[in-house]
Design a protein around this motif. Structure first.
Motif, PDB file in Angstrom:
ATOM      1  N   THR A 109       7.157   7.218 -34.509  1.00 33.05           N
ATOM      2  CA  THR A 109       7.971   6.004 -34.423  1.00 33.05           C
ATOM      3  C   THR A 109       8.992   6.079 -35.559  1.00 33.05           C
ATOM      4  OG1 THR A 109       6.513   4.824 -35.930  1.00 33.05           O
ATOM      5  CG2 THR A 109       6.011   4.647 -33.554  1.00 33.05           C
ATOM      6  N   GLU A 110       9.853   5.078 -35.649  1.00 32.79           N
ATOM      7  CA  GLU A 110      10.792   5.037 -36.778  1.00 32.79           C
ATOM      8  C   GLU A 110      10.033   4.968 -38.097  1.00 32.79           C
ATOM      9  OE1 GLU A 110      14.092   2.330 -36.563  1.00 32.79           O
ATOM     10  OE2 GLU A 110      14.329   2.697 -34.409  1.00 32.79           O
ATOM     11  N   ALA A 111       8.940   4.197 -38.130  1.00 28.87           N
ATOM     12  CA  ALA A 111       8.128   4.110 -39.355  1.00 28.87           C
ATOM     13  C   ALA A 111       7.489   5.461 -39.676  1.00 28.87           C
ATOM     14  CB  ALA A 111       7.051   3.037 -39.201  1.00 28.87           C
ATOM     15  N   GLY A 112       7.047   6.185 -38.650  1.00 28.16           N
ATOM     16  CA  GLY A 112       6.457   7.507 -38.861  1.00 28.16           C
ATOM     17  C   GLY A 112       7.476   8.491 -39.393  1.00 28.16           C
ATOM     18  N   LEU A 113       8.667   8.461 -38.827  1.00 26.14           N
ATOM     19  CA  LEU A 113       9.737   9.341 -39.301  1.00 26.14           C
ATOM     20  C   LEU A 113      10.104   9.008 -40.741  1.00 26.14           C
ATOM     21  CD1 LEU A 113      11.724  11.604 -38.745  1.00 26.14           C
ATOM     22  CD2 LEU A 113      13.272   9.911 -37.760  1.00 26.14           C
ATOM     23  N   ALA A 114      10.175   7.715 -41.063  1.00 24.89           N
ATOM     24  CA  ALA A 114      10.484   7.306 -42.438  1.00 24.89           C
ATOM     25  C   ALA A 114       9.395   7.780 -43.403  1.00 24.89           C
ATOM     26  CB  ALA A 114      10.641   5.788 -42.518  1.00 24.89           C
ATOM     27  N   ALA A 115       8.128   7.702 -42.981  1.00 23.50           N
ATOM     28  CA  ALA A 115       7.020   8.162 -43.830  1.00 23.50           C
ATOM     29  C   ALA A 115       7.123   9.660 -44.081  1.00 23.50           C
ATOM     30  CB  ALA A 115       5.681   7.813 -43.180  1.00 23.50           C
ATOM     31  N   VAL A 116       7.407  10.422 -43.035  1.00 24.68           N
ATOM     32  CA  VAL A 116       7.546  11.875 -43.190  1.00 24.68           C
ATOM     33  C   VAL A 116       8.714  12.189 -44.125  1.00 24.68           C
ATOM     34  CG1 VAL A 116       8.143  14.020 -41.977  1.00 24.68           C
ATOM     35  CG2 VAL A 116       6.458  12.456 -40.995  1.00 24.68           C
ATOM     36  N   GLU A 117       9.811  11.485 -43.965  1.00 22.23           N
ATOM     37  CA  GLU A 117      10.978  11.722 -44.821  1.00 22.23           C
ATOM     38  C   GLU A 117      10.667  11.401 -46.281  1.00 22.23           C
ATOM     39  OE1 GLU A 117      14.038   9.442 -42.876  1.00 22.23           O
ATOM     40  OE2 GLU A 117      14.439  11.065 -41.433  1.00 22.23           O
TER      41      GLU A 117
END
Length: 167
Positions: A109-117
């Protein structure tokens, strides 16, 4: 314990030193303390398995959970438990598999992508600090050699023990 193939050449001192260095790097990068620092600096609270799953999903197209388990070399039930938690936390979502309507794939999700980043940013800052005194030409050479090493490992992994390409 397996024994070396009788016709195998002994490893050169350079290969032995490279193997030692890579083993030490893998150990240092995988320590619990390193993960705790990563979580503290990124503002996240994921266990190591969840962080690895997020990173792996980010590096590929949406995957079926079973494929993810195979790629991570873990039991499917382990991945299923982690994915449920990541889904409850809003980091991943399930989407229909375009190849099979009955199956689902997992994507960030957008939150998952932000966490990975955020995790990548922390890891890269740490790497930048460790290599801060290296001249740019050494960094370029190391980057090229690491890429070559990865490419050769991948090519070698696709050949089975008897020297034939794996299926």
């Amino acid at each position: 314990m397996s024994t070396p193939h009788p016709t195998a050449e002994p490893a050169s001192p350079d290969v032995i030193e490279i193997e030692r260095a890579l083993t030490r790097i893998a150990y240092l990068a995988g320590r619990a303390r390193q993960h705790e620092r990563l979580m503290a600096e990124s503002g996240l609270s994921l266990d190591r398995a969840a962080a690895a799953i997020l990173r792996h999903i980010a590096e590929s197209e949406p995957l079926r959970p079973g494929v993810l388990a195979v790629r991570l070399s873990v039991e499917a039930s382990h991945v299923t438990r982690q994915l449920r938690q990541l889904e409850r936390s809003g980091y991943v979502t399930r989407v229909p598999d375009p190849d099979d309507r009955r199956a689902q794939r997992v994507q960030l999700t957008e939150a998952g992508l932000a966490a990975v980043e955020r995790m990548q940013d922390v890891r890269r800052r740490g790497m930048q600090m460790a290599l801060a005194d290296w001249p740019p030409e050494d960094l370029a050479q190391l980057a090229g050699l690491f890429q070559r090493l990865v490419d050769d490992f991948v090519a070698h992994a696709e050949v089975d023990i008897k020297g034939r390409p794996s299926a």
